[in-house]
Scaffold this active site. Structure first.
Site, PDB file in Angstrom:
ATOM      1  N   MET A 150       0.833  -1.196   0.000  1.00 26.93           N
ATOM      2  CA  MET A 150       0.000   0.000   0.000  1.00 26.93           C
ATOM      3  C   MET A 150       0.876   1.258   0.000  1.00 26.93           C
ATOM      4  O   MET A 150       1.983   1.249   0.515  1.00 26.93           O
ATOM      5  CB  MET A 150      -0.913   0.021   1.231  1.00 26.93           C
ATOM      6  N   CYS A 151       0.336   2.326  -0.544  1.00 22.79           N
ATOM      7  CA  CYS A 151       1.017   3.613  -0.543  1.00 22.79           C
ATOM      8  C   CYS A 151       0.800   4.297   0.811  1.00 22.79           C
ATOM      9  O   CYS A 151       0.100   3.791   1.673  1.00 22.79           O
ATOM     10  CB  CYS A 151       0.466   4.487  -1.660  1.00 22.79           C
ATOM     11  N   GLU A 152       1.414   5.455   0.987  1.00 22.95           N
ATOM     12  CA  GLU A 152       1.166   6.260   2.187  1.00 22.95           C
ATOM     13  C   GLU A 152       0.903   7.699   1.790  1.00 22.95           C
ATOM     14  O   GLU A 152       1.467   8.209   0.824  1.00 22.95           O
ATOM     15  CB  GLU A 152       2.340   6.171   3.170  1.00 22.95           C
TER      16      GLU A 152
END
Length: 255
Positions: free
Chosen positions: A1-3
């Site tokens: 997942m991205c942040e």
């Protein structure tokens, strides 16, 4: 997942401290090595810095860390690719014009079936589910409002409804700003904190760095920071719930 990382403040404020923590997660303390970007608003204009390289190794990221650009609204993102290749056109944040303003957006998550979202006023340049979802939101707003609505908060409630529909396709954590307001929407992982007087010290989780906000601010300053995961170890962050959204106006929560 991205942040994700966002900021809303009532006075022009630099985000160097929080950005320093985020940069470490881009390939050093975290797996988000597929690019990064940040957009700063300055009046009606905005300046963006992007790099498809890991933020922990990016000379552009080092420039941003060492160059204290002051802004009232900031959107930033570090990427772990799942839809679309590692390239500049697939790097967040994405920007589109609507009602004569620059709208900036970043997304964390993964959607399925997003290719059915109709395009119209806005169209994606890259190949990500994130950008297509953003273009769909912009198009929906363009269809429903010929001009910028007088009741902007009601409009953000409508955007939250669009986000609910996108959440049905998977994980949809989002930041959205027009330079005056900053909206965040949560599916599974998003936090925020508002700092105001009396200010104290804070230490980053991802880097040995401490800041005394009292020395950097005035008593009238209000600064809200939004992040996928808390960036500091000695402050209490508000964890958002699934389907929850917040809208901040120059640091203060208004929805």
């Amino acid at each position: 997942m991205c942040e994700l990382l966002g900021m809303s403040a009532n006075v022009p404020t630099d985000i160097c401290f929080s950005f320093s923590g985020l940069v470490k997660r881009g390939g050093e303390t975290g797996p988000h090595k597929d690019g990064w970007g940040i957009t700063f608003y300055e009046g009606k204009g905005c300046r963006s810095f992007k790099d498809p390289k890991p933020s922990c190794d990016s000379r552009v990221a080092q420039l941003v860390k060492n160059y204290p650009i002051k802004s009232k609204s900031v959107i930033s993102h570090i990427r772990q690719a799942n839809r679309g290749g590692v390239s500049l056109e697939n790097t967040h944040p994405f920007i589109r014009e609507l009602w004569g303003k620059n709208w900036t957006y970043a997304h964390n998550g993964q959607l399925t079936g997003y290719d059915v979202l109709p395009m119209g006023y806005a169209n994606p340049v890259g190949q990500t589910d994130s950008e297509r979802a953003f273009c769909w939101i912009i198009d929906q707003l363009h269809q429903n409002y010929a001009d910028e609505p007088a009741d902007i908060l009601e409009m953000f409630k409508r955007v939250a409804g669009y986000a609910d529909s996108l959440r049905a396709m998977g994980v949809f954590n989002m930041l959205l700003s027009n330079g005056e307001y900053v909206m965040c929407y949560c599916t599974n992982n998003l936090h925020w904190i508002t700092r105001r007087a009396p200010f104290g010290k804070a230490q980053l989780i991802d880097e040995d760095m401490v800041v005394d906000f009292k020395k950097e601010t005035s008593d009238s300053d209000v600064v809200t920071v939004i992040a996928t995961r808390p960036l500091t170890k000695d402050e209490t962050w508000n964890k958002m719930q699934e389907g929850e959204f917040c809208v901040f106006h120059y640091g203060e929560r208004v929805l």
